[in-house]
Design an enzyme around this catalytic site. Structure first.
Site, short mmCIF file in Angstrom:
data_model
loop_
_atom_site.label_atom_id
_atom_site.label_comp_id
_atom_site.label_asym_id
_atom_site.label_seq_id
_atom_site.Cartn_x
_atom_site.Cartn_y
_atom_site.Cartn_z
N LYS A 196 62.93 36.47 64.43
CA LYS A 196 61.55 37.13 64.41
C LYS A 196 60.60 36.60 65.15
O LYS A 196 59.76 36.94 65.57
CB LYS A 196 61.02 37.13 62.82
CG LYS A 196 62.02 38.22 61.87
CD LYS A 196 61.64 37.85 60.43
CE LYS A 196 62.58 38.97 59.67
NZ LYS A 196 62.49 38.61 58.23
N GLN A 221 60.45 34.57 53.81
CA GLN A 221 61.54 34.85 53.96
C GLN A 221 62.61 34.97 52.78
O GLN A 221 62.46 33.93 51.99
CB GLN A 221 62.37 34.21 55.09
CG GLN A 221 63.88 34.64 55.41
CD GLN A 221 63.86 35.84 56.21
OE1 GLN A 221 63.02 36.50 56.60
NE2 GLN A 221 65.02 36.60 55.94
N ASP A 257 55.73 43.00 55.07
CA ASP A 257 57.18 43.48 54.52
C ASP A 257 57.13 44.68 53.84
O ASP A 257 57.84 45.30 53.49
CB ASP A 257 57.56 42.13 53.81
CG ASP A 257 58.53 41.41 54.49
OD1 ASP A 257 59.33 41.80 55.34
OD2 ASP A 257 58.75 40.26 54.17
N1 GUN Z 1 65.59 38.99 53.52
C1 GUN Z 1 66.53 39.95 54.08
N2 GUN Z 1 65.53 40.83 54.61
C2 GUN Z 1 64.27 40.59 54.58
C3 GUN Z 1 63.13 41.23 54.85
O1 GUN Z 1 63.08 42.40 55.42
N3 GUN Z 1 62.12 40.50 54.46
C4 GUN Z 1 62.08 39.27 54.27
N4 GUN Z 1 61.06 38.69 54.00
N5 GUN Z 1 63.02 38.62 53.71
C5 GUN Z 1 64.54 39.31 53.93
#
Ligand code: GUN
Length: 291
Positions: A53, A97, A120
């Site tokens: 990311k 995350q 998100d």
């Molecule tokens: N863990 C797995 N997928 C995601 C996501 O799309 N966002 C976040 N914040 N954590 C994740």
């Protein structure tokens, strides 16, 4: 007949080209879009996702801040940092995350993020907005899947769609987005009695369970569009340890009309839509929208 492959890398490159123009437009106004990413703990998969990311931000002209905390960190430290990021006008998006260590109340953490920075789309206010058909931020993975369906012109109105998996991150928001496009949506999960009965009826099949190659070719309707959200590893055989999805690609591609691979399918699209949401947040702030 072998299925058309839905190439997430190629589609990502195309969408990121459009995003670069938006980032440049912001930059010409003196605005640098900025995403803050918080990683708690040492989950190796989460560390890879966060690294990807942050790298994608750099390439896209989006500034990123990355905070890494040890697994035993006091949640108060993370809440304090979120409050600081919420108040920082230079930060447009905040992402924590998931999963978080067990001593965290994950829901409370997500609720602590300012809804207008919740790229998100996991804050209850944003989940509610999506449910009402008026989304503010579309969760990145389902957003990417919608772009993939659009790229193969999969007819949506009246389509039978089966979503396998009911997570807050993928399954539930996915179903809401498809419902908003007038699909007939069925959500299957671990307690579904006859999974194959449902999957065989699907014009569009979305697999988001997290179980290595559980959807096989005999469970797919001929000509269906299949999107594989799974991110697993082969547990045995010549490919042991390598990435694989929830769909058994080799048998599925002989039956499906179009199919996304793993890796190179949904994964890159998820990150691309995170960039899109961050730019969206920055554009809204620049235009004076507070919510
Ligand atoms: N863990 C797995 N997928 C995601 C996501 O799309 N966002 C976040 N914040 N954590 C994740």
């Amino acid at each position: 007949m072998t299925a058309r492959i839905i190439d997430g890398n190629a589609l990502s490159a195309q969408v990121r080209g459009q995003l670069a123009e938006r980032a440049a437009a912001l930059s010409s106004r003196g605005i640098t879009p900025c995403l803050a990413v918080l990683l708690v703990g040492e989950d190796p998969a989460s560390a890879v996702y966060v690294r990807n990311k942050v790298a994608a931000c750099e390439k896209a002209g989006v500034r990123s801040l990355k905070d890494v905390y040890p697994p035993d960190v006091d949640p108060a430290v993370v809440f304090a940092r979120i409050a600081e990021l919420n108040a920082d006008p230079a930060v447009h998006g905040i992402l924590v995350q998931l999963p978080l260590p067990k001593h965290f109340d994950a829901e409370a953490v997500l609720e602590a993020i300012a809804p207008e920075k919740d790229v998100d789309g996991f804050h209850a206010e944003n989940v509610g907005a999506l449910m009402q058909g008026n989304p503010r931020f579309i969760p990145c993975t389902p957003y990417g899947v919608m772009k993939m369906l659009e790229s193969v012109a999969a007819p949506l109105k009246g389509a039978e769609v089966v979503v396998v998996g009911r997570s807050n991150i993928v399954g539930k928001p996915m179903a809401m987005l498809l419902l908003a496009q007038s699909c007939t949506v069925t959500i299957c999960h671990s307690q579904t009695r006859d999974l194959a009965f449902h999957t065989r009826r699907a014009d569009i099949l979305i697999a988001a369970v997290g179980r290595e190659r559980m959807i096989t070719g005999d469970m797919i309707k001929p000509g269906a569009t299949v999107i594989d959200v799974g991110m697993n590893r082969f547990s045995s055989g010549p490919n042991a340890g390598k990435l694989c999805g929830d769909v058994d690609f080799d048998s599925a591609k002989e039956v499906a009309g179009a199919i996304s691979p793993v890796p190179g399918g949904v994964g890159p699209m998820t990150i691309t839509m995170l960039l899109a949401n961050t730019l969206e947040a920055a554009e809204r702030k620049a235009s004076g929208e507070t919510k």
